[in-house]
Design an enzyme around this catalytic site. Sequence first.
Site, short mmCIF file in Angstrom:
data_model
loop_
_atom_site.label_atom_id
_atom_site.label_comp_id
_atom_site.label_asym_id
_atom_site.label_seq_id
_atom_site.Cartn_x
_atom_site.Cartn_y
_atom_site.Cartn_z
N ARG A 116 0.83 -1.22 0.00
CA ARG A 116 0.00 0.00 0.00
C ARG A 116 0.86 1.26 0.00
O ARG A 116 1.94 1.30 0.56
CB ARG A 116 -0.98 -0.06 1.17
CG ARG A 116 -1.89 -1.27 0.98
CD ARG A 116 -2.96 -1.36 1.99
NE ARG A 116 -3.89 -0.25 1.90
CZ ARG A 116 -4.88 -0.05 2.76
NH1 ARG A 116 -5.06 -0.91 3.74
NH2 ARG A 116 -5.69 0.98 2.64
N ARG A 161 -10.16 -3.40 -4.57
CA ARG A 161 -11.57 -3.71 -4.32
C ARG A 161 -12.42 -3.61 -5.58
O ARG A 161 -13.46 -4.28 -5.68
CB ARG A 161 -12.13 -2.81 -3.21
CG ARG A 161 -11.61 -3.21 -1.84
CD ARG A 161 -12.22 -2.42 -0.69
NE ARG A 161 -11.71 -2.94 0.59
CZ ARG A 161 -11.71 -2.27 1.73
NH1 ARG A 161 -12.19 -1.04 1.77
NH2 ARG A 161 -11.24 -2.82 2.83
N ASP A 172 -15.52 3.02 2.54
CA ASP A 172 -15.49 1.66 3.10
C ASP A 172 -16.80 0.90 2.86
O ASP A 172 -16.85 -0.32 3.00
CB ASP A 172 -15.21 1.71 4.61
CG ASP A 172 -13.77 2.15 4.89
OD1 ASP A 172 -12.92 2.07 3.98
OD2 ASP A 172 -13.51 2.60 6.02
#
Length: 449
Positions: free
Chosen positions: A121, A346, A315
Amino acid sequence: MELRVKRAPHIDTEITVPGDKSISHRAAIIAALSNGVCRLDGFLIGDDCMRTVNALRALGIRIDEAEPNAIIVHGKKRVLNPPAAEINCGNSATTMRLMAGLLAGQTFESRLVGDASLSKRPMDRVIAPLQRMGANITAEGPEETPPLRIHGGSLRGIRYQMPVPSAQVKSAILLAGLFAKGKTAIVEETQTRDHTERMLRYFFVRTTRDENGTIAIFGDQVPESRDFRIPGDLSSATYWLTAAAAQPGGHLLVRELGLNTTRTPVLGVLVRMGAQVREAIEDVDQLEPRGIVEITGAMLKGTVIQGKEVAQLIDELPVLAVAGALANGTTIIRQAQELRVKETDRIAAIAHNLRVMGAQVLELSDGLEIHGPAPLRGGRVASFGDHRIAMAFAVAGLFADGETIVEDAECVEISYPGFKDALEQFMTTKRGPGSTPVIGSRSLAPVDQ
Ligand code: S3P
């Protein structure tokens, strides 16, 4: 661990969810800097927040665990000890980025490492502002990825314009600002969750926010020790709110929930999609509003999610994408490229799993286009080691024909210990205690797109 999910019967129940993840991290850190003992009730005893607790312990802070779900932090008036070894942040980017800010202002050397996902990340977003403040901080991984090596020192306040909306980066700078000379100002074009600012204020640390969204903190302040009760995590509740929303006539009450307005835009999306949502704030004493959300489901309709609201429901997008697959018409998620640098990519993960379950979905560079309503079919879906993907697809399984198996689902423990039991409640509940509407106060108005 696998989650085995079958179609939900009529949903009519009430639930509480574990403590807010973002608030738990911040409460532990700021209590550790305070001048005394702080009891933090409702603390999220999940993997991510325990990484922060253990990082603080490694820096010489005594933290005791108490029943149920509480920690007692013995603040040492901003004094931290050099860690004996590297600090392992596990899967938690919040731990790594916030600790980087905190450690930037300490006079010792430290090293922050993470698991395989965290090691990919981006950390340039915290390194750049902290270096400008005078910190000696470098990434050892390729393209400024972890591990991070920090040789802290004296910092000076800066004025920093945030290039990417990120509450983690803002919080890292605020924590560094607490140890910097003078004033540190952060200009946020898109407001992100403001839990750090609120927690600092709760502990009597002065921060300001002007009408242009510039947040400022002054160095050299010591947080005043206080107890705090962490509200339930709205992001965790959203799995069940979405399940109830997508079932015509479904009804759910969630109590003791954090209702900070930098987190509630997800409720506006569910309203736009056709659900009936009511929220009632019951307590604002601790600066973090807490209350009840009541939702009644409908045949949902597609919506567009883009622009400034994306940062405030980032989220919740995996489970909102599942709602999109169940809704009539097209759901478009755009300007959500941040999803590609979360615990997994995602966007790719959602597209993959939705296709496995029979939905029609187009992967965009910065989002998804989902054509509903899909008759979802059960099958094996992957978590990609990402807690929010695992939980979103467990919710999809509640609407699928046959059995849905979410593989490698132990990651749910990162943010939602007890998820499996709650899921069980949604697979078995016929009629729960919350079967009559209880909130008569404020109904959310549909939000214009
Ligand atoms: C968080 C901020 C968000 C969010 C994460 C928690 C926080 O990340 O996705 O789950 O507690 O500050 P970014 O700051 O990267 O947007």
